[in-house]
Motif scaffolding. Structure first.
Motif, PDB file in Angstrom:
ATOM      1  N   ILE A  32       0.880  -1.134  -0.150  1.00 57.18           N
ATOM      2  CA  ILE A  32      -0.023   0.110  -0.064  1.00 57.18           C
ATOM      3  C   ILE A  32       0.810   1.141  -0.006  1.00 57.18           C
ATOM      4  N   PRO A  33       1.038   1.891  -1.330  1.00 57.30           N
ATOM      5  CA  PRO A  33       2.030   2.871  -1.341  1.00 57.30           C
ATOM      6  C   PRO A  33       1.553   4.427  -0.727  1.00 57.30           C
ATOM      7  N   VAL A  34       1.095   4.389   0.364  1.00 49.72           N
ATOM      8  CA  VAL A  34       0.751   5.573   1.018  1.00 49.72           C
ATOM      9  C   VAL A  34       1.034   5.546   2.335  1.00 49.72           C
ATOM     10  N   GLY A  35       2.114   6.434   2.652  1.00 53.36           N
ATOM     11  CA  GLY A  35       2.594   6.737   3.781  1.00 53.36           C
ATOM     12  C   GLY A  35       1.839   7.557   4.946  1.00 53.36           C
ATOM     13  N   ASP A  36       1.834   7.236   6.214  1.00 53.43           N
ATOM     14  CA  ASP A  36       1.201   7.780   7.179  1.00 53.43           C
ATOM     15  C   ASP A  36       1.937   9.419   7.584  1.00 53.43           C
ATOM     16  N   GLU A  37       1.278  10.418   7.554  1.00 58.32           N
ATOM     17  CA  GLU A  37       2.013  11.628   7.749  1.00 58.32           C
ATOM     18  C   GLU A  37       2.568  11.833   9.066  1.00 58.32           C
ATOM     19  N   ARG A  38       2.078  11.122  10.023  1.00 63.81           N
ATOM     20  CA  ARG A  38       2.721  11.229  11.574  1.00 63.81           C
ATOM     21  C   ARG A  38       3.870  10.296  11.688  1.00 63.81           C
ATOM     22  N   SER A  39       3.696   9.182  11.131  1.00 63.28           N
ATOM     23  CA  SER A  39       4.747   8.069  11.500  1.00 63.28           C
ATOM     24  C   SER A  39       5.654   7.884  10.434  1.00 63.28           C
ATOM     25  N   ARG A  40       5.430   8.387   9.349  1.00 62.95           N
ATOM     26  CA  ARG A  40       6.164   8.109   8.299  1.00 62.95           C
ATOM     27  C   ARG A  40       6.475   6.577   7.798  1.00 62.95           C
ATOM     28  N   MET A  41       5.221   5.810   8.108  1.00 63.04           N
ATOM     29  CA  MET A  41       5.203   4.273   7.816  1.00 63.04           C
ATOM     30  C   MET A  41       4.220   4.333   6.695  1.00 63.04           C
ATOM     31  N   PHE A  42       4.334   2.889   5.958  1.00 60.43           N
ATOM     32  CA  PHE A  42       3.289   2.408   4.932  1.00 60.43           C
ATOM     33  C   PHE A  42       3.241   1.031   5.236  1.00 60.43           C
ATOM     34  N   GLU A  43       2.146   0.455   4.776  1.00 56.43           N
ATOM     35  CA  GLU A  43       1.609  -0.517   5.079  1.00 56.43           C
ATOM     36  C   GLU A  43       2.013  -1.496   4.043  1.00 56.43           C
ATOM     37  N   VAL A  44       2.297  -2.894   4.396  1.00 58.69           N
ATOM     38  CA  VAL A  44       2.568  -4.158   3.524  1.00 58.69           C
ATOM     39  C   VAL A  44       1.780  -5.171   4.026  1.00 58.69           C
ATOM     40  N   ARG A  45       1.216  -5.887   3.107  1.00 59.20           N
ATOM     41  CA  ARG A  45       0.551  -7.214   3.418  1.00 59.20           C
ATOM     42  C   ARG A  45       1.230  -8.288   2.871  1.00 59.20           C
ATOM     43  N   ILE A  46       1.337  -9.347   3.679  1.00 59.32           N
ATOM     44  CA  ILE A  46       2.273 -10.782   3.514  1.00 59.32           C
ATOM     45  C   ILE A  46       1.332 -11.951   3.639  1.00 59.32           C
ATOM     46  N   ALA A  47       1.554 -12.998   2.755  1.00 54.30           N
ATOM     47  CA  ALA A  47       0.952 -14.069   2.905  1.00 54.30           C
ATOM     48  C   ALA A  47       1.155 -14.719   4.423  1.00 54.30           C
ATOM     49  N   ALA A  48       0.086 -15.376   4.913  1.00 53.98           N
ATOM     50  CA  ALA A  48       0.288 -16.030   6.076  1.00 53.98           C
ATOM     51  C   ALA A  48      -0.225 -17.498   6.122  1.00 53.98           C
ATOM     52  N   ASN A  49       0.672 -18.356   5.278  1.00 53.44           N
ATOM     53  CA  ASN A  49       0.444 -19.759   5.216  1.00 53.44           C
ATOM     54  C   ASN A  49       0.545 -20.703   6.079  1.00 53.44           C
ATOM     55  N   ASP A  50       1.251 -20.361   7.133  1.00 50.99           N
ATOM     56  CA  ASP A  50       1.385 -21.286   8.322  1.00 50.99           C
ATOM     57  C   ASP A  50       0.206 -21.567   9.136  1.00 50.99           C
ATOM     58  N   PRO A  51      -0.281 -22.697   9.317  1.00 46.93           N
ATOM     59  CA  PRO A  51      -1.365 -22.955  10.401  1.00 46.93           C
ATOM     60  C   PRO A  51      -1.304 -22.572  11.602  1.00 46.93           C
ATOM     61  N   ALA A  52       0.011 -22.751  11.923  1.00 37.39           N
ATOM     62  CA  ALA A  52       0.179 -22.302  13.354  1.00 37.39           C
ATOM     63  C   ALA A  52       0.079 -20.559  13.808  1.00 37.39           C
ATOM     64  N   TRP A  53       0.291 -19.904  12.563  1.00 33.66           N
ATOM     65  CA  TRP A  53      -0.139 -18.412  12.840  1.00 33.66           C
ATOM     66  C   TRP A  53      -1.550 -18.061  13.265  1.00 33.66           C
ATOM     67  N   VAL A  54      -1.870 -18.037  14.367  1.00 35.42           N
ATOM     68  CA  VAL A  54      -3.301 -17.724  14.944  1.00 35.42           C
ATOM     69  C   VAL A  54      -3.458 -16.159  14.607  1.00 35.42           C
ATOM     70  N   VAL A  55      -4.677 -15.866  14.327  1.00 34.76           N
ATOM     71  CA  VAL A  55      -5.023 -14.412  13.902  1.00 34.76           C
ATOM     72  C   VAL A  55      -4.803 -13.669  15.315  1.00 34.76           C
ATOM     73  N   GLY A  56      -4.157 -12.565  15.233  1.00 31.89           N
ATOM     74  CA  GLY A  56      -3.585 -11.952  16.390  1.00 31.89           C
ATOM     75  C   GLY A  56      -2.151 -12.043  16.816  1.00 31.89           C
ATOM     76  N   SER A  57      -1.650 -13.324  16.125  1.00 35.69           N
ATOM     77  CA  SER A  57      -0.119 -13.638  16.544  1.00 35.69           C
ATOM     78  C   SER A  57       0.854 -12.532  16.042  1.00 35.69           C
ATOM     79  N   PRO A  58       1.733 -11.934  17.184  1.00 31.84           N
ATOM     80  CA  PRO A  58       2.882 -11.132  16.625  1.00 31.84           C
ATOM     81  C   PRO A  58       3.813 -11.932  16.012  1.00 31.84           C
ATOM     82  N   VAL A  59       4.357 -11.500  14.745  1.00 33.92           N
ATOM     83  CA  VAL A  59       5.488 -11.898  14.129  1.00 33.92           C
ATOM     84  C   VAL A  59       6.599 -10.690  13.840  1.00 33.92           C
ATOM     85  N   ARG A  60       7.542 -11.263  13.423  1.00 32.45           N
ATOM     86  CA  ARG A  60       8.596 -10.286  12.981  1.00 32.45           C
ATOM     87  C   ARG A  60       9.136 -10.343  11.343  1.00 32.45           C
ATOM     88  N   VAL A  61       9.137  -9.534  10.536  1.00 30.81           N
ATOM     89  CA  VAL A  61       9.344  -9.547   9.092  1.00 30.81           C
ATOM     90  C   VAL A  61      10.609  -8.917   8.823  1.00 30.81           C
TER      91      VAL A  61
END
Length: 346
Positions: free
Chosen positions: A235-264
């Motif tokens: 998503i090539p739109v940055g936040d004006e305050r945080s200067r961050m933009f959003e990336v969506r990545i496939a979550a194919n591992d069944p062990a990754w429960v919705v809400g789980s924290p990960v590092r990318v």
């Protein structure tokens, strides 16, 4: 005399055996190969496993709740997640249908009356005004019938809406209402989450946007495990305050429960060819940094290196190290150059 001879003999043989006694057995070590490949520097960012379908389901009509699904219950797409009392609507539908039948009976009478007037007009026994008036009454009753049919359809649709249907298959994770409560149109009745279609949402600094593209495989770390997953959307739109933009990545591992924290690990440099070794292969002694390379005769030699960019568990090394070289990753603390080693598990 005999004891004196034994002492002299021992004193003669002992120096001859010292080289044999001083020779220590090969030291056990663990090794890994230096990698020559095309790498990019990585920046680790935090991410969260989310559901692609996570919705608060609302009521489409007002009324009293008669049933709502339990928390943890799986609801298939098109199945009800809650129901609303439809007694009043059923009575309204019966009234609409009765009105429609009355209008149809009136239409039948007016149609027959118009036919009689047409027959009389052929014999000059009916005036033109009578014909026009009869035709107008018939036309108006036809329109009233259409309105009555619409009223029946609308009431039938409201009755169907008393069954709050799941727009997708998911699990009820929260009930917003209880049986017996009165809800209005648009009121939230339950939260439904699709636990099968998941993805990772990560926030990245704008500075790395030029190195990320859809389809790029990135390393995802969850607890003690790491895996590669492709980038699905940027998503090539940055936040004006945080200067961050959003990336969506496939979550194919069944062990990754919705809400789980990960590092990318996201790339933050252009790719280039370099030699990288595991971080455990680096040895620091004072101001010197080196690796211990295992030669073909299973002895170690010291190779001084400098480090470059970090690559997760690997680090770039600059020095006389080539791809495929075996470097010691465990057991290097007490080794000396030229010492013989035995590779654990080898």
């Amino acid at each position: 005399m005999k004891n004196t001879f034994s002492i002299l003999l021992l004193s003669f043989l002992l120096p001859l055996s010292w080289p044999l006694l001083a020779q220590s057995p090969p030291a056990p070590v663990s090794v890994d190969e230096a990698r020559l490949d095309t790498f990019s520097a990585s920046l680790w960012v935090s991410g969260t496993v989310i559901s692609r379908n996570d919705a608060l389901i609302g009521a489409e009509t007002d009324g009293r709740i008669t049933w709502v699904a339990d928390v943890g219950e799986t609801i298939m797409e098109g199945q009800p997640i809650a129901t609303i009392d439809d007694t009043d609507l059923e009575l309204e539908l019966q009234d609409n249908q009765a009105m429609l039948e009355s209008l149809r009976a009136r239409e039948h009478y007016l149609g027959n009356n118009l036919e009689r007037l047409n027959s009389l007009a052929l014999k000059n026994n009916a005036s033109v005004n009578q014909l026009d008036e009869a035709q107008a009454e018939l036309d108006m009753i036809v329109q009233e019938i259409r309105r009555a049919e619409i009223a029946v359809a609308q009431t039938s649709r409201r009755i169907d809406q008393t069954r709050v249907l799941a727009p997708f298959t998911g699990i009820v994770v929260e009930r917003e209402v209880q049986v017996g409560e009165f809800v209005g149109r648009g009121a939230q009745v339950a939260r439904l989450v699709d636990t099968q279609n998941r993805e990772i949402r990560a926030q990245a600094p704008l500075g790395v946007s030029g190195y990320i593209r859809e389809g790029l495989e990135v390393s995802v770390q969850f607890q003690e495990t790491s895996t590669l997953s492709p980038v699905k959307r940027v998503i090539p739109v940055g936040d004006e305050r945080s200067r961050m933009f959003e990336v969506r990545i496939a979550a194919n591992d069944p062990a990754w429960v919705v809400g789980s924290p990960v590092r990318v690990a996201l790339p933050n440099s252009d790719p280039r060819r370099l030699v990288a070794v595991p971080r455990d292969a680096l040895v620091l002694r004072g101001s010197e940094m080196f690796v211990l390379r295992v030669t073909n005769d299973n002895t170690v030699e010291k190779v001084s290196v400098a480090t470059g960019i970090g690559l997760g568990n690997l680090v770039e090394v600059i020095g006389d190290v080539s791809g495929g070289d075996r470097v010691v990753t465990r057991g290097a603390e007490r080794l000396k150059p030229g010492q013989e080693v035995v590779i654990a598990g080898g």
